[in-house]
Motif scaffolding. Sequence first.
Motif, PDB file in Angstrom:
ATOM      1  N   SER A  35       0.539 -31.508   5.343  1.00  0.00           N
ATOM      2  CA  SER A  35      -0.641 -30.646   5.342  1.00  0.00           C
ATOM      3  C   SER A  35      -1.372 -30.600   4.000  1.00  0.00           C
ATOM      4  CB  SER A  35      -0.253 -29.221   5.730  1.00  0.00           C
ATOM      5  OG  SER A  35       0.511 -28.624   4.684  1.00  0.00           O
ATOM      6  N   GLY A  36      -0.665 -30.937   2.932  1.00  0.00           N
ATOM      7  CA  GLY A  36      -1.247 -30.785   1.602  1.00  0.00           C
ATOM      8  C   GLY A  36      -1.198 -29.345   1.109  1.00  0.00           C
ATOM      9  N   LEU A  37      -0.681 -28.443   1.946  1.00  0.00           N
ATOM     10  CA  LEU A  37      -0.556 -27.029   1.581  1.00  0.00           C
ATOM     11  C   LEU A  37       0.812 -26.769   0.977  1.00  0.00           C
ATOM     12  CD1 LEU A  37      -2.102 -25.525   4.839  1.00  0.00           C
ATOM     13  CD2 LEU A  37      -3.226 -25.826   2.628  1.00  0.00           C
ATOM     14  N   LYS A  38       0.925 -25.693   0.229  1.00  0.00           N
ATOM     15  CA  LYS A  38       2.187 -25.324  -0.401  1.00  0.00           C
ATOM     16  C   LYS A  38       2.887 -24.269   0.455  1.00  0.00           C
ATOM     17  CE  LYS A  38       0.831 -27.970  -3.669  1.00  0.00           C
ATOM     18  NZ  LYS A  38       0.854 -29.340  -3.244  1.00  0.00           N
ATOM     19  N   PRO A  39       4.199 -24.400   0.622  1.00  0.00           N
ATOM     20  CA  PRO A  39       4.912 -23.440   1.474  1.00  0.00           C
ATOM     21  C   PRO A  39       5.080 -22.067   0.820  1.00  0.00           C
ATOM     22  CG  PRO A  39       6.443 -25.017   0.524  1.00  0.00           C
ATOM     23  CD  PRO A  39       5.053 -25.451   0.122  1.00  0.00           C
ATOM     24  N   ILE A  40       5.168 -21.062   1.670  1.00  0.00           N
ATOM     25  CA  ILE A  40       5.502 -19.699   1.260  1.00  0.00           C
ATOM     26  C   ILE A  40       6.835 -19.385   1.923  1.00  0.00           C
ATOM     27  CG2 ILE A  40       4.858 -17.269   1.370  1.00  0.00           C
ATOM     28  CD1 ILE A  40       1.933 -18.200   1.587  1.00  0.00           C
ATOM     29  N   THR A  41       7.830 -19.021   1.134  1.00  0.00           N
ATOM     30  CA  THR A  41       9.162 -18.752   1.685  1.00  0.00           C
ATOM     31  C   THR A  41       9.581 -17.309   1.425  1.00  0.00           C
ATOM     32  OG1 THR A  41      10.449 -19.308  -0.295  1.00  0.00           O
ATOM     33  CG2 THR A  41       9.775 -21.149   1.132  1.00  0.00           C
ATOM     34  N   GLY A  42      10.658 -16.918   2.041  1.00  0.00           N
ATOM     35  CA  GLY A  42      11.207 -15.581   1.863  1.00  0.00           C
ATOM     36  C   GLY A  42      12.457 -15.582   1.005  1.00  0.00           C
ATOM     37  N   GLN A  43      12.581 -16.524   0.096  1.00  0.00           N
ATOM     38  CA  GLN A  43      13.758 -16.581  -0.776  1.00  0.00           C
ATOM     39  C   GLN A  43      13.753 -15.415  -1.755  1.00  0.00           C
ATOM     40  OE1 GLN A  43      14.247 -20.333  -2.796  1.00  0.00           O
ATOM     41  NE2 GLN A  43      13.416 -21.455  -1.058  1.00  0.00           N
ATOM     42  N   MET A  44      14.950 -14.918  -2.020  1.00  0.00           N
ATOM     43  CA  MET A  44      15.101 -13.835  -2.996  1.00  0.00           C
ATOM     44  C   MET A  44      15.987 -14.319  -4.142  1.00  0.00           C
ATOM     45  SD  MET A  44      15.508 -10.522  -0.501  1.00  0.00           S
ATOM     46  CE  MET A  44      16.883 -11.196   0.411  1.00  0.00           C
ATOM     47  N   ALA A  45      15.655 -13.926  -5.346  1.00  0.00           N
ATOM     48  CA  ALA A  45      16.408 -14.346  -6.527  1.00  0.00           C
ATOM     49  C   ALA A  45      17.871 -13.915  -6.442  1.00  0.00           C
ATOM     50  CB  ALA A  45      15.761 -13.790  -7.796  1.00  0.00           C
ATOM     51  N   CYS A  46      18.140 -12.799  -5.782  1.00  0.00           N
ATOM     52  CA  CYS A  46      19.506 -12.274  -5.715  1.00  0.00           C
ATOM     53  C   CYS A  46      20.422 -13.116  -4.826  1.00  0.00           C
ATOM     54  CB  CYS A  46      19.496 -10.827  -5.231  1.00  0.00           C
ATOM     55  SG  CYS A  46      18.880 -10.622  -3.544  1.00  0.00           S
ATOM     56  N   GLU A  47      19.874 -14.097  -4.119  1.00  0.00           N
ATOM     57  CA  GLU A  47      20.674 -14.876  -3.174  1.00  0.00           C
ATOM     58  C   GLU A  47      21.542 -15.945  -3.833  1.00  0.00           C
ATOM     59  OE1 GLU A  47      18.116 -14.678   0.906  1.00  0.00           O
ATOM     60  OE2 GLU A  47      17.318 -15.965  -0.677  1.00  0.00           O
ATOM     61  N   SER A  48      21.196 -16.373  -5.036  1.00  0.00           N
ATOM     62  CA  SER A  48      22.026 -17.375  -5.713  1.00  0.00           C
ATOM     63  C   SER A  48      21.643 -17.446  -7.190  1.00  0.00           C
ATOM     64  CB  SER A  48      21.852 -18.756  -5.069  1.00  0.00           C
ATOM     65  OG  SER A  48      20.595 -19.310  -5.400  1.00  0.00           O
ATOM     66  N   LYS A  49      22.517 -18.025  -7.979  1.00  0.00           N
ATOM     67  CA  LYS A  49      22.227 -18.217  -9.404  1.00  0.00           C
ATOM     68  C   LYS A  49      21.057 -19.169  -9.597  1.00  0.00           C
ATOM     69  CE  LYS A  49      26.853 -17.264 -11.114  1.00  0.00           C
ATOM     70  NZ  LYS A  49      28.031 -17.760 -11.826  1.00  0.00           N
ATOM     71  N   LEU A  50      20.983 -20.220  -8.766  1.00  0.00           N
ATOM     72  CA  LEU A  50      19.881 -21.170  -8.873  1.00  0.00           C
ATOM     73  C   LEU A  50      18.550 -20.489  -8.591  1.00  0.00           C
ATOM     74  CD1 LEU A  50      18.761 -24.023  -9.234  1.00  0.00           C
ATOM     75  CD2 LEU A  50      19.228 -24.413  -6.800  1.00  0.00           C
ATOM     76  N   ARG A  51      18.486 -19.659  -7.548  1.00  0.00           N
ATOM     77  CA  ARG A  51      17.244 -18.962  -7.224  1.00  0.00           C
ATOM     78  C   ARG A  51      16.870 -17.957  -8.308  1.00  0.00           C
ATOM     79  NH1 ARG A  51      17.742 -18.238  -0.639  1.00  0.00           N
ATOM     80  NH2 ARG A  51      17.605 -20.471  -0.212  1.00  0.00           N
TER      81      ARG A  51
END
Length: 180
Positions: free
Chosen positions: A13-29
Amino acid sequence: MKKGPAHKFNKESGLKPITGQMACESKLRTQQWLNNGCNGFDMKEPVSNPIAFWTEQDVLRYIRENDVQIPSVYGNIINDDDLEDGFEQLCLDGIPAPRLKTTGCFRTGCVYCGFGCHLEKEKTRFQRLKETHPQLYNYCMNGGEYDSDGMWIPNKNGLGLKFVFDKLNEIFGKDFIKYE
């Protein structure tokens, strides 16, 4: 299964995704949020994570306060005074916020995934699956066979997780993985 669809969406699509990731879910995030904030425009794969700074309690509180419908597998959202995470959240008026949890599944993920299921107390995800979706449970547990190389693989009768779980229970103890 997680990152692939977002990358495919971006590429097609050329569009950028929007996700529901939360920083508290992992050290990497957490590290990604600290480096990029909620909108990682300068990342190799740009992405927007508008709720990155939310906690599980924030999500549950939002659902409850805004009467958002959630899938039945999560059950109801209730107060749980036994939850502790080392700090007390306060509402805007300075009164301690109620600690919340779901009466059903905490997380769902892939229904076939056994990752971490040995850590679950009863009712485990597979015990709940047996009650709520018996046909899917049977597909997960039944079937399976050895291939010509001696590898256990799914077949037309199912994934064969019962065989895998029984082998793990033989090795690590009778109730290492509870699924019945």
